[in-house]
Design a protein around this motif. Structure first.
Motif, short mmCIF file in Angstrom:
data_model
loop_
_atom_site.label_atom_id
_atom_site.label_comp_id
_atom_site.label_asym_id
_atom_site.label_seq_id
_atom_site.Cartn_x
_atom_site.Cartn_y
_atom_site.Cartn_z
N PHE A 1 15.58 -1.88 -2.87
CA PHE A 1 15.97 -1.38 -4.18
C PHE A 1 15.62 0.11 -4.29
CE2 PHE A 1 15.45 -5.93 -4.69
CZ PHE A 1 16.57 -6.27 -5.43
N ASP A 2 16.26 0.77 -5.26
CA ASP A 2 16.11 2.22 -5.40
C ASP A 2 14.69 2.66 -5.73
OD1 ASP A 2 18.78 2.55 -4.89
OD2 ASP A 2 19.38 2.63 -7.00
N ALA A 3 13.90 1.82 -6.37
CA ALA A 3 12.56 2.22 -6.79
C ALA A 3 11.63 2.47 -5.61
CB ALA A 3 11.96 1.17 -7.72
N TYR A 4 11.77 1.69 -4.54
CA TYR A 4 10.84 1.80 -3.40
C TYR A 4 11.60 1.74 -2.07
CZ TYR A 4 7.18 0.83 -6.82
OH TYR A 4 6.33 0.89 -7.91
N PRO A 5 12.43 2.75 -1.79
CA PRO A 5 13.19 2.75 -0.53
C PRO A 5 12.33 3.21 0.65
CG PRO A 5 13.71 4.71 -1.77
CD PRO A 5 12.75 3.92 -2.62
N ILE A 6 11.32 2.43 0.97
CA ILE A 6 10.32 2.80 1.97
C ILE A 6 10.76 2.35 3.35
CG2 ILE A 6 7.93 2.44 2.71
CD1 ILE A 6 7.23 2.09 -0.27
N SER A 7 10.72 3.26 4.30
CA SER A 7 10.98 2.90 5.70
C SER A 7 9.89 1.93 6.14
CB SER A 7 10.96 4.15 6.58
OG SER A 7 12.03 5.00 6.22
N ARG B 1 6.07 12.27 5.47
CA ARG B 1 6.94 11.10 5.58
C ARG B 1 6.08 9.84 5.37
NH1 ARG B 1 11.76 12.93 7.59
NH2 ARG B 1 11.63 15.06 8.40
N LEU B 2 6.68 8.79 4.85
CA LEU B 2 5.94 7.59 4.49
C LEU B 2 6.56 6.34 5.12
CD1 LEU B 2 3.66 6.32 2.74
CD2 LEU B 2 5.34 6.17 0.87
N TYR B 3 5.70 5.56 5.78
CA TYR B 3 6.15 4.34 6.47
C TYR B 3 5.31 3.15 6.00
CZ TYR B 3 8.38 7.57 9.79
OH TYR B 3 9.16 8.56 10.36
N GLY B 4 5.96 2.04 5.76
CA GLY B 4 5.26 0.81 5.38
C GLY B 4 5.33 -0.24 6.47
N MET C 1 0.83 -1.20 0.00
CA MET C 1 0.00 0.00 0.00
C MET C 1 0.87 1.25 0.00
SD MET C 1 -3.35 -0.97 2.34
CE MET C 1 -2.46 -1.20 3.89
N ALA C 2 1.97 1.22 0.74
CA ALA C 2 2.89 2.37 0.75
C ALA C 2 3.50 2.59 -0.63
CB ALA C 2 3.99 2.15 1.79
N MET C 3 3.77 1.52 -1.36
CA MET C 3 4.30 1.65 -2.71
C MET C 3 3.28 2.35 -3.63
SD MET C 3 6.07 -2.07 -3.26
CE MET C 3 7.50 -2.56 -2.28
N GLY C 4 2.01 1.98 -3.46
CA GLY C 4 0.98 2.63 -4.26
C GLY C 4 0.91 4.12 -3.99
N ILE C 5 1.02 4.51 -2.73
CA ILE C 5 1.00 5.92 -2.37
C ILE C 5 2.23 6.63 -2.92
CG2 ILE C 5 1.18 7.52 -0.42
CD1 ILE C 5 -0.65 5.66 1.14
N LEU C 6 3.39 5.99 -2.79
CA LEU C 6 4.62 6.61 -3.28
C LEU C 6 4.56 6.88 -4.78
CD1 LEU C 6 7.52 7.55 -2.75
CD2 LEU C 6 8.26 5.18 -3.05
N ASP C 7 4.01 5.94 -5.54
CA ASP C 7 3.95 6.14 -6.99
C ASP C 7 3.01 7.29 -7.37
OD1 ASP C 7 5.82 4.34 -7.82
OD2 ASP C 7 4.41 2.70 -8.18
N VAL C 8 1.94 7.47 -6.61
CA VAL C 8 1.03 8.60 -6.88
C VAL C 8 1.71 9.92 -6.52
CG1 VAL C 8 -1.15 9.70 -6.21
CG2 VAL C 8 -1.06 7.24 -6.61
N VAL D 1 13.00 -0.46 10.20
CA VAL D 1 14.12 -0.35 9.25
C VAL D 1 13.99 0.99 8.52
CG1 VAL D 1 15.31 -1.42 7.30
CG2 VAL D 1 14.09 -2.87 8.95
N PRO D 2 14.79 2.01 8.91
CA PRO D 2 14.68 3.32 8.28
C PRO D 2 15.26 3.32 6.87
CG PRO D 2 16.47 3.30 9.87
CD PRO D 2 15.78 1.97 10.00
N ARG D 3 14.54 4.01 5.97
CA ARG D 3 15.04 4.22 4.61
C ARG D 3 14.72 5.65 4.22
NH1 ARG D 3 12.94 -1.12 4.31
NH2 ARG D 3 14.62 -2.67 4.03
#
Length: 333
Positions: free
Chosen positions: A285-291, A273-276, A252-259, A328-330
């Protein structure tokens, strides 16, 4: 002609024993997946004979003798979450390592579980691992006619072993990180509210928000999927967005990040700030470096497989095995 027919006949355990120069009982023990006494030298002779003859163990016949079929049922709601991909490959490998094979059973609702029972579906398995939160321990024991049911969904009882992540630990660490970065308001994007695991997860977030003085200004229900996060993004992070958005799954966090890519130049937050949650391998990976919040999946699988390999490891009334989680912070936090 008779000789040709004999050579083409399906080899038996007696043929293997004769070629290896051992008794039928020794050949059977050498080919068993169970730990049964036989010398290394004789086992090697039997294995070579079986390979030479093209002999394959008849698992059905073996099950009649050992009263086991070496099959484990894995009961799931579905397999489409990204977190499933990280977990189930490891689970299959560890289960096969102890001589067992897996059958997957998809349960889409409580009615589906009851339907299995009404129709008398009786898969002959040695044990079941239950991820589906539509299934309770007692029902699954009846369904499979087996006392060895390992619960992974929170709907356990004193008669079945339980292995669950200790999610409160990682959640409090993530919220503490947000507070240290000055977060005062937050939104929470959740999964299905009927899930006992999700209810406990939400309660942990609410407790952590209260402890760190963060106001929860919005809650949106998703279904753990990328699509539900993508759909929730416009409502959650509009003009008056909160300081942080916490999602109860990384997908779900990936979906928000892409929007909201414009709000994360270089994947760094500018407006919120965004947390998953799940600590998916994709977040490395670089595409979704979500904390994110995660746990040691190898330990998680190891603990559940331990009960499959040795049912005596559990005694009725034993408390759940808790797998610690950590933050895990990113870049997104």
């Amino acid at each position: 002609m008779v000789e040709q027919a004999r050579q083409q006949a399906t080899p038996t355990i007696d043929d293997v024993a004769a070629l290896a120069g051992v008794s039928r009982a020794v050949a059977s023990r050498a080919l068993s997946t169970e730990k049964r006494p036989v010398s290394a030298e004789k086992r090697e002779r039997v294995l070579q004979a079986a390979a030479e003859l093209g002999y394959r163990v008849n698992l059905l016949a073996q099950s009649l003798t050992t009263k086991t079929v070496n099959l484990i049922a894995v009961v799931v709601n579905h397999i489409h979450d990204l977190s499933d991909l990280d977990l189930f490959d490891r689970l299959l490998a560890e289960t096969q390592a102890i001589g067992k094979q897996v059958i997957l059973i998809r349960v889409g609702s409580v009615d589906k579980v009851e339907e299995f029972l009404r129709q008398g579906v009786a898969y002959h398995v040695d044990a079941a691992l239950v991820f589906s939160d539509f299934a309770d321990a007692e029902t699954v024991r009846k369904m499979f006619r087996s006392d060895l049911v390992v619960m992974l969904n929170g709907r356990h009882d004193r008669l079945s072993p339980t292995v669950i992540p200790d999610e409160a630990m990682g959640i409090h660490q993530a919220v503490a990180d947000a507070a240290q970065h000055g977060v005062k308001t937050a939104a929470l994007v959740t999964g299905r509210a009927s899930s006992l695991v999700e209810q406990a997860r939400i309660a942990s977030y609410l407790s952590a928000f209260n402890q760190h003085g963060i106001e929860l200004v919005q809650t949106v229900q998703g279904d753990y999927s990328y699509q539900s996060g993508h759909a929730a993004a416009p409502a959650v992070v509009g003009f008056d967005c909160p300081d942080a958005v916490f999602c109860t799954s990384d997908a779900m966090a990936m979906g928000i990040l892409d929007v909201c890519r414009e709000d994360f130049p270089g994947n760094r937050p500018t407006r919120f700030r965004l947390y998953g949650f799940d600590n998916l391998s994709l977040t490395d990976f670089d595409a979704y470096p979500i904390s994110s919040i995660g746990y040691d999946k190898a330990d998680y699988v190891r603990q559940m497989v331990r009960f499959l390999a040795d049912p005596t490891a559990f005694t009725p009334g034993q408390p759940p095995v808790l797998i610690p989680t950590r933050f895990v912070p990113r870049k997104t936090s």
